[in-house]
Enzyme design. Structure first.
Site, PDB file in Angstrom:
ATOM      1  N   ALA A   1       4.958  -5.081   3.116  1.00 15.92           N
ATOM      2  CA  ALA A   1       5.122  -5.627   4.380  1.00 15.92           C
ATOM      3  C   ALA A   1       5.225  -7.227   3.953  1.00 15.92           C
ATOM      4  O   ALA A   1       4.281  -7.935   3.690  1.00 15.92           O
ATOM      5  CB  ALA A   1       3.828  -5.446   5.396  1.00 15.92           C
TER       6      ALA A   1
ATOM      7  N   CYS B   1      -6.663  -6.832   4.003  1.00 15.20           N
ATOM      8  CA  CYS B   1      -6.767  -6.250   2.482  1.00 15.20           C
ATOM      9  C   CYS B   1      -8.280  -5.923   2.033  1.00 15.20           C
ATOM     10  O   CYS B   1      -8.369  -5.885   0.784  1.00 15.20           O
ATOM     11  CB  CYS B   1      -5.797  -6.543   1.726  1.00 15.20           C
TER      12      CYS B   1
ATOM     13  N   GLY C   1       0.853  -1.210   0.009  1.00 16.63           N
ATOM     14  CA  GLY C   1      -0.079  -0.006   0.124  1.00 16.63           C
ATOM     15  C   GLY C   1       0.756   1.180  -0.151  1.00 16.63           C
ATOM     16  O   GLY C   1       1.901   1.298   0.827  1.00 16.63           O
TER      17      GLY C   1
END
Length: 218
Positions: free
Chosen positions: A164, A180, A150
């Site tokens: 991540a 998500c 993101g």
């Protein structure tokens, strides 16, 4: 892959567990400095203590499971932030990368695909075949997501936030949310796929090598 630019990449590894609020503020400071050309392109690598973050794609708190108060009762922080994407978890055993770089090619889609490529090449070094989902940003192994992505683009085409990668992450933290906003896929880690924990420093070195390779930075 972006063309080689023969420019330097500064890598900053933050020690220990970095509180999310401090890392968010540091990103804002580095974005300002990068825009003013006070620093070179920079890649922050770090681990967070348990924290749930919710990006701009979230319409409400429905993907936070039982809610913010419950998540905080588990010992995690909760932040609504300015990146793309929905709800995700960050915590120990997960490598978080925040690239603060100036995009020479003003193509947001291409940047996301290049971040995925960095992760795909990294996990390939451990014998894992990562793939891109045609509908969702991130990297999958089998039917499970191993890396969430993101990002934010600031004026001057400076990037922040990032990726991540679950390495030795306690995946039970993801069970409390809809990661998500995706219900049809699970979440995995390098440790789960390989059946053993990995030294984070080793995986970080691989990430740096692949990042420089994909983005053409020395």
């Amino acid at each position: 892959m972006l063309e080689s630019r023969e420019e330097a990449l500064e890598v900053r590894r933050l020690p220990g567990l970095t509180p999310y609020a401090g890392a968010w503020e540091l990103q804002r400071e580095l974005v300002r400095k990068r825009r003013a050309d006070e620093i070179p392109d920079t890649l922050l690598l770090l681990e967070h203590p348990p924290v749930y973050t919710v990006g701009r794609a979230a319409k409400d708190a429905s993907n936070l499971g039982a809610g913010e108060e419950y998540l905080r009762s588990l010992g995690a922080e909760v932040f609504w932030i300015d990146r793309g994407g929905d709800a995700t978890f960050h915590g120990p055993g997960q490598i978080v990368g925040y690239p603060i770089i100036r995009l020479k090619v003003h193509d947001t889609h291409r940047y996301l695909r290049d971040l995925e490529e960095v992760v795909i090449r990294t996990i390939a070094r451990y014998g894992l075949s990562g793939w891109r989902h045609p509908e969702y940003t991130g990297v999958w192994v089998g039917e499970s997501k191993i890396c969430a992505i993101g990002v934010k683009f600031s004026s001057g085409w400076i990037t922040s936030h990032g990726f991540a990668l679950n390495v030795n992450t306690d995946l039970s933290w993801f069970d409390r949310i809809t990661p998500c906003g995706i219900r049809e896929y699970g979440v995995t880690s390098l440790a789960r796929e390989l059946g053993r924990d990995l030294p984070l420093s080793e995986v970080e070195r691989e990430i740096v090598l692949r990042f420089r390779e994909v983005f053409g930075l020395r």
